[in-house]
Design a protein around this motif. Structure first.
Motif, PDB file in Angstrom:
ATOM      1  N   THR A 282       0.820  -1.203   0.000  1.00  0.00           N
ATOM      2  CA  THR A 282       0.000   0.000   0.000  1.00  0.00           C
ATOM      3  C   THR A 282       0.854   1.252   0.000  1.00  0.00           C
ATOM      4  N   ARG A 283       0.234   2.335  -0.495  1.00  0.00           N
ATOM      5  CA  ARG A 283       0.928   3.620  -0.552  1.00  0.00           C
ATOM      6  C   ARG A 283       0.092   4.748   0.026  1.00  0.00           C
ATOM      7  N   GLY A 284      -1.168   4.488   0.270  1.00  0.00           N
ATOM      8  CA  GLY A 284      -2.068   5.570   0.673  1.00  0.00           C
ATOM      9  C   GLY A 284      -2.104   5.841   2.151  1.00  0.00           C
ATOM     10  N   ALA A 285      -1.410   5.016   2.974  1.00  0.00           N
ATOM     11  CA  ALA A 285      -1.530   5.191   4.421  1.00  0.00           C
ATOM     12  C   ALA A 285      -0.168   5.294   5.087  1.00  0.00           C
ATOM     13  N   GLU A 286       0.775   5.878   4.390  1.00  0.00           N
ATOM     14  CA  GLU A 286       2.148   5.879   4.893  1.00  0.00           C
ATOM     15  C   GLU A 286       2.457   7.172   5.646  1.00  0.00           C
ATOM     16  N   HIS A 287       1.892   7.313   6.798  1.00  0.00           N
ATOM     17  CA  HIS A 287       2.255   8.437   7.642  1.00  0.00           C
ATOM     18  C   HIS A 287       2.046   8.047   9.080  1.00  0.00           C
ATOM     19  N   GLU A 288       2.809   8.661   9.949  1.00  0.00           N
ATOM     20  CA  GLU A 288       2.765   8.290  11.351  1.00  0.00           C
ATOM     21  C   GLU A 288       1.459   8.741  11.982  1.00  0.00           C
ATOM     22  N   GLY A 289       1.027   8.000  12.974  1.00  0.00           N
ATOM     23  CA  GLY A 289      -0.160   8.357  13.718  1.00  0.00           C
ATOM     24  C   GLY A 289      -1.450   7.919  13.076  1.00  0.00           C
ATOM     25  N   GLN A 290      -1.376   7.264  11.919  1.00  0.00           N
ATOM     26  CA  GLN A 290      -2.594   6.907  11.205  1.00  0.00           C
ATOM     27  C   GLN A 290      -3.476   5.990  12.024  1.00  0.00           C
ATOM     28  N   LEU A 291      -2.905   5.042  12.753  1.00  0.00           N
ATOM     29  CA  LEU A 291      -3.702   4.062  13.468  1.00  0.00           C
ATOM     30  C   LEU A 291      -4.557   4.738  14.528  1.00  0.00           C
ATOM     31  N   ALA A 297     -11.704   7.630  15.461  1.00  0.00           N
ATOM     32  CA  ALA A 297     -12.912   7.960  14.716  1.00  0.00           C
ATOM     33  C   ALA A 297     -13.829   6.761  14.520  1.00  0.00           C
ATOM     34  N   GLY A 298     -13.395   5.589  14.985  1.00  0.00           N
ATOM     35  CA  GLY A 298     -14.209   4.392  14.809  1.00  0.00           C
ATOM     36  C   GLY A 298     -14.229   3.888  13.389  1.00  0.00           C
ATOM     37  N   LEU A 299     -13.234   4.248  12.600  1.00  0.00           N
ATOM     38  CA  LEU A 299     -13.190   3.874  11.193  1.00  0.00           C
ATOM     39  C   LEU A 299     -12.120   2.826  10.942  1.00  0.00           C
ATOM     40  N   ALA A 300     -12.286   2.124   9.829  1.00  0.00           N
ATOM     41  CA  ALA A 300     -11.249   1.186   9.410  1.00  0.00           C
ATOM     42  C   ALA A 300     -10.052   1.964   8.878  1.00  0.00           C
ATOM     43  N   ASP A 301      -8.883   1.436   9.090  1.00  0.00           N
ATOM     44  CA  ASP A 301      -7.640   2.037   8.628  1.00  0.00           C
ATOM     45  C   ASP A 301      -7.643   2.081   7.098  1.00  0.00           C
ATOM     46  N   THR A 302      -7.129   3.176   6.525  1.00  0.00           N
ATOM     47  CA  THR A 302      -7.110   3.289   5.066  1.00  0.00           C
ATOM     48  C   THR A 302      -6.247   2.209   4.421  1.00  0.00           C
ATOM     49  N   GLU A 303      -5.185   1.762   5.114  1.00  0.00           N
ATOM     50  CA  GLU A 303      -4.373   0.675   4.577  1.00  0.00           C
ATOM     51  C   GLU A 303      -5.213  -0.584   4.454  1.00  0.00           C
ATOM     52  N   LEU A 304      -6.012  -0.883   5.457  1.00  0.00           N
ATOM     53  CA  LEU A 304      -6.883  -2.061   5.408  1.00  0.00           C
ATOM     54  C   LEU A 304      -7.861  -1.969   4.251  1.00  0.00           C
ATOM     55  N   LEU A 305      -8.468  -0.828   4.060  1.00  0.00           N
ATOM     56  CA  LEU A 305      -9.434  -0.670   2.968  1.00  0.00           C
ATOM     57  C   LEU A 305      -8.761  -0.841   1.610  1.00  0.00           C
ATOM     58  N   GLU A 306      -7.575  -0.296   1.494  1.00  0.00           N
ATOM     59  CA  GLU A 306      -6.839  -0.445   0.232  1.00  0.00           C
ATOM     60  C   GLU A 306      -6.501  -1.901  -0.036  1.00  0.00           C
ATOM     61  N   LEU A 307      -6.123  -2.639   1.002  1.00  0.00           N
ATOM     62  CA  LEU A 307      -5.771  -4.046   0.823  1.00  0.00           C
ATOM     63  C   LEU A 307      -7.002  -4.884   0.451  1.00  0.00           C
ATOM     64  N   VAL A 308      -8.119  -4.633   1.088  1.00  0.00           N
ATOM     65  CA  VAL A 308      -9.344  -5.369   0.728  1.00  0.00           C
ATOM     66  C   VAL A 308      -9.696  -5.094  -0.730  1.00  0.00           C
ATOM     67  N   THR A 309      -9.555  -3.866  -1.158  1.00  0.00           N
ATOM     68  CA  THR A 309      -9.815  -3.533  -2.562  1.00  0.00           C
ATOM     69  C   THR A 309      -8.879  -4.320  -3.478  1.00  0.00           C
ATOM     70  N   GLN A 310      -7.607  -4.408  -3.095  1.00  0.00           N
ATOM     71  CA  GLN A 310      -6.657  -5.180  -3.903  1.00  0.00           C
ATOM     72  C   GLN A 310      -7.081  -6.637  -4.000  1.00  0.00           C
ATOM     73  N   ARG A 311      -7.541  -7.203  -2.887  1.00  0.00           N
ATOM     74  CA  ARG A 311      -7.986  -8.610  -2.929  1.00  0.00           C
ATOM     75  C   ARG A 311      -9.171  -8.769  -3.869  1.00  0.00           C
ATOM     76  N   LEU A 312     -10.100  -7.837  -3.848  1.00  0.00           N
ATOM     77  CA  LEU A 312     -11.313  -7.980  -4.655  1.00  0.00           C
ATOM     78  C   LEU A 312     -11.081  -7.711  -6.136  1.00  0.00           C
TER      79      LEU A 312
END
Length: 373
Positions: A282-291, A297-312
């Motif tokens: 992934t490239r969209g979630a490369e910054h500190e403090g993201q987790l 905010a109760g949201l899924a991490d952008t890295e996780l969303l990007e990876l699920v998209t890659q799988r699909l």
């Protein structure tokens, strides 16, 4: 570099990961079954680039904290520690550092021969001597954890990794230092042949000219090498400390439980110590403090969303299948993260539910069909 050196932030973060992983690894392999009274066979930990045992400002090196945490583990009374059952091997090439390591261990723990585990401190070279020491101690046929933490130079032959991979319940961790990818041109091509299994396997990575992509390509190339070595599962990840340069690690295991234990250790370090673990895909979630930001905010991490998209992009999958892919193929994500990610993506319209009714683990999911113009 002298006998001792400063502890880098990335190394300190890596040590915290090792500590938490070993805290889980030792009891899994060593605890006596309460039901049968059966004690598992012997276990060997190999630290093939052991170092001098201490850093410039007094922080313990890996041989010291590995032995200390084992001897003072909360479950030590159930581990049945004996010198026949538990072997710790520390290999250091440099003569002065080897001597300092011996002195450090003796000053911390007394006579090594009096300990309830066998400690071998050898002066040697990891790539040349690891198999010989494992042969000598009769480690084969029993679990081995090989830590190949060379920092500046990855030079352990793939044959060593293959032998460990074929051994029951065994794992390896290999570390790439922060400058390895930019300094690669200084390495001997013949050594790279032995590390990656042949010139044809690593020259495509060497041809990568984009600086921001080199570490990704080389890390993937080494992960592929561990796959060829017959490790059933391989993790690749970038460890980013609070300050300083990142570190790159590849983990090989034959056990899904090993994957889960390593990822659990990552999450504990990430949550409590401020480090961050990134997936090279992934490239969209490369910054500190993201987790922290996304969790708050109760949201899924952008890295996780990007990876699920890659799988699909490969094709539709159930939530269970996505979770299994996250476990096997991504750096830190677990099956339990799949449902939350799919739910959020469904609400935003970035995935389509192809199963009727409420979203469950059995629901079939796909990317939306492209809009025709």
């Amino acid at each position: 570099m002298g006998v001792l050196w400063k502890l880098e932030p990335a190394t300190a973060a890596k040590h915290r990961l090792y500590q938490r992983y070993l805290d889980a690894w030792w009891p899994i392999l060593l605890q006596t079954s309460q039901r049968t009274g059966y004690a598992r066979p012997r276990v060997t930990l190999l630290d093939a680039f052991a170092g001098p045992g201490r850093y410039e400002d007094g922080e313990p090196g890996s041989p010291v904290f590995v032995l200390d945490r084992l001897l003072h583990h909360h479950a030590v009374e159930r581990m049945n520690l004996t010198p026949r059952r538990v072997h710790l091997i520390f290999i250091e090439k440099d003569r002065a550092r080897h001597a300092h390591l011996l002195e450090e261990l003796h000053s911390r723990f007394g006579a090594l021969s009096d300990l309830p585990v066998r400690v071998e401190v050898r002066r040697g070279e990891a790539g040349r001597d690891s198999l010989a020491v494992l042969d000598e101690l009769g480690a084969w046929g029993h679990p081995i954890l090989g830590i190949f933490d060379s920092w500046g130079s990855v030079n352990v032959p793939l044959d060593v990794m293959s032998r460990i991979a074929r051994n029951r319940s065994s794992e390896v961790i290999t570390t790439f230092g922060p400058n390895w990818f930019s300094r690669r041109e200084n390495l001997n091509p013949d050594i790279l042949d032995t590390v990656f299994g042949g010139r044809g396997f690593w020259t495509p990575a060497d041809a990568e000219l984009r600086p921001d992509e080199r570490w990704r390509v080389w890390l993937r190339t080494y992960r592929d090498a561990l796959r060829r070595a017959k490790f059933g599962y391989q993790l690749q990840f970038q460890l980013v400390p609070r300050t300083g340069k990142p570190l790159y690690l590849v983990f090989g295991t034959g056990s899904p439980k090993g994957l889960e234990a390593m990822k659990d250790a990552m999450w504990k370090v990430d949550d409590r110590d401020g480090e961050s673990f990134h997936d090279p895909r992934t490239r969209g979630a490369e910054h500190e403090g993201q987790l922290d930001i996304f969790q708050a905010a109760g949201l899924a991490d952008t890295e996780l969303l990007e990876l699920v998209t890659q799988r699909l992009t490969v094709g539709p999958a159930t939530v269970v299948e996505i979770g299994d892919w996250l476990l096997r193929e991504t750096s830190r994500w677990m099956p339990k993260h799949a449902l939350k990610a799919v739910r959020e993506m469904s609400q935003s319209g970035s995935v389509t539910l192809r199963s009727p009714g409420k979203l469950t683990s059995k629901s079939l999911v796909s990317l939306p069909a492209p809009v025709r113009t």
